[in-house]
Design an enzyme around this catalytic site. Structure first.
Site, mmCIF file in Angstrom:
data_model
loop_
_atom_site.group_PDB
_atom_site.id
_atom_site.type_symbol
_atom_site.label_atom_id
_atom_site.label_comp_id
_atom_site.label_asym_id
_atom_site.label_seq_id
_atom_site.Cartn_x
_atom_site.Cartn_y
_atom_site.Cartn_z
ATOM 1 N N CYS B 136 0.281 -1.220 -0.176
ATOM 2 C CA CYS B 136 -0.185 0.294 -0.128
ATOM 3 C C CYS B 136 0.615 1.181 -0.065
ATOM 4 O O CYS B 136 0.916 1.845 0.893
ATOM 5 C CB CYS B 136 -0.918 -0.025 1.369
ATOM 6 S SG CYS B 136 -1.791 1.364 1.038
ATOM 7 N N CYS B 139 -0.178 4.029 2.392
ATOM 8 C CA CYS B 139 0.170 3.590 3.227
ATOM 9 C C CYS B 139 1.323 4.336 4.381
ATOM 10 O O CYS B 139 1.668 4.604 5.438
ATOM 11 C CB CYS B 139 -0.166 2.703 4.078
ATOM 12 S SG CYS B 139 -2.064 1.485 3.806
ATOM 13 N N ASP B 140 2.224 3.776 3.746
ATOM 14 C CA ASP B 140 4.186 3.836 4.055
ATOM 15 C C ASP B 140 4.722 4.495 3.043
ATOM 16 O O ASP B 140 5.812 4.141 3.369
ATOM 17 C CB ASP B 140 3.757 2.236 3.477
ATOM 18 C CG ASP B 140 3.267 1.387 4.691
ATOM 19 O OD1 ASP B 140 2.689 0.993 5.393
ATOM 20 O OD2 ASP B 140 2.825 0.026 3.866
#
Lengths: 112, 315
Positions: B136, B139-140
């Protein structure tokens, strides 16, 4: 945050996690992270089930990068489980597929 | 205590939510279940450029929320972070147990559980998931400020997300098994022009290597069979998806790749059970095709539910 889940910073890690004297589940989360949003209610539900017996804590990854790096956390969300002795136990759980039953099973294993 | 609905939709991605919009507007008591938050794969897509109606790029997460808000506006109930712990779709009344503690039922069910990211299935992958390997980018991505990272894949997701990651990373190296991208031409052009993006063609990853955390990625050129080890700060994997058919396995026919075979109206051999979206056997899997599937499934299910109600009254 609720009465069962509390947010901590890296400064509190030693006291709240390692020296907790009870099992701890630590959730590293981020903003702009839908899997983190999805995890929150499941984490909350399991926290309620173990209220008083195990500690459920959250750490904001962006604000506590040093701790995340030290623990080797590179993905959000990441759940880490600690035994009463402050040692990490079991498997880390991450990503979108974390099931409520899987969290529960890992927490139960912390009492054995 | 069992709560009764006219239609239960499993999966709150584009297919499930399009179905919910149509079903709720048809005044069916509609329940949508999702083990995550709404949006399916769309919610972790950093931007969507090809969904009609949005002349400017829209964030995947915003599009996901808009789908959900629209479905709720017409009265659909969306339950998030729900785990289905038991289910029976075989009879005229379909039952689902939620979180081991609650029962819901309906005469019709649309399964729109989509697909999950495919694993590479190579050494080190499970060890470094969340410890250097990510699926993701939204997300990261922000944690790879100034780092050198790698992306595996060459389809739309891989190339789009690589472009997104260039906002943070110092370099993004794409490892792709073929000698050209499968992504849309517009995306491909943009990526090949980007000075932060490098591409290693004709190569597949063989192992993730490290001590403690992920440190390197071993890749093999599929033509020359030469292997090299690449130092890396992180790897993002976008190599496609596998259908999530757990709920219907053994109940409906799957094709040899594991996708569900349905009728043109999204029906299955089980009366009242419909399947829509990415887990269906079809040629193209896009947000637009998922939305089309969901629409058709809802219209077909609506007809079925009204028919079933008449039979009950007559009996």
């Amino acid at each position: 945050m609720s009465e069962h889940v509390r947010e901590i910073t890296e400064a509190e890690f030693e006291r709240e996690v390692l020296a907790a004297g009870q099992p701890v589940v630590l959730d590293f989360f981020s903003t702009e992270c839908p899997p983190c949003e999805a995890l929150a209610p499941k984490f909350e539900a399991v926290a309620e089930q173990f209220a008083g017996k195990a500690r459920f804590l959250k750490v904001f990854r962006q604000g506590n990068r040093e701790l995340a790096t030290r623990l080797g956390v590179t993905g959000s969300p990441t759940l880490i489980f600690f035994g009463r002795d402050g040692q990490e136990r079991g498997e880390r759980l991450g990503g979108e597929e974390i099931k409520r039953t899987a969290i529960k099973a890992q927490v139960e294993a912390l009492f054995t | 205590m069992t709560t009764k609905y006219d239609l239960i939709i499993v999966g709150a991605g584009p297919a499930g939510l399009a179905a919910a919009i149509y079903a709720a507007r048809a005044r069916l008591r509609t329940l949508v279940l999702d083990e995550s938050v709404a949006g399916g794969q769309v919610k972790t897509t950093h931007k969507v450029s090809n969904y009609p109606g949005f002349p400017e790029d829209i964030k995947g997460a915003d599009l996901a929320k808009a789908f959900a808000t629209q479905a709720e506006r017409f009265g659909a109930t969306i339950r998030r972070a729900i785990e289905i712990t038991a289910h029976d779709f075989s009879g005229p009344v379909k039952t689902i147990e939620l979180d081991e503690e609650e029962m819901v039922e309906a005469p019709a069910v649309i399964v729109a559980t989509g697909a999950r990211p495919r694993d590479l299935g190579i050494p080190g992958e499970s060890k470094y998931k969340g410890r250097g390997i990510s699926y993701c980018a939204t997300c990261d991505g922000a944690y790879f400020d100034g780092k050198d990272i790698h992306v595996i894949g060459g389809g739309n997701s891989a190339v789009e997300e690589s472009l997104f990651l260039t906002q943070f990373a110092r370099s993004v190296t794409i490892i792709h098994q073929f000698d050209h991208f499968q992504a849309e031409a517009a995306t491909t052009e943009e990526a090949l022009k980007n000075t932060k993006i490098k591409v290693i063609w004709d190569s597949e990853p063989r192992a993730f290597i490290g001590e403690g955390g992920l440190q390197a990625l071993s890749i093999e050129n599929v033509k020359t069979h030469q292997k090299v080890e690449l130092k890396t700060d992180g790897v993002f994997v976008f190599i496609g998806y596998v259908p999530r058919t757990d709920l219907v396995k053994g109940v409906v026919p799957l094709n040899k790749w594991g996708y569900v075979e349905t009728g043109e109206d999204m029906s299955t051999p089980v009366p009242g059970l419909y399947v829509a979206g990415d887990l269906r056997s079809k040629s193209f899997r896009q947000i637009t095709t998922a939305v089309a599937d969901g629409t058709i499934a809802a219209l077909a299910a609506q007809k079925y539910v009204k028919q079933a109600a008449k039979v009950v009254v007559a009996a």
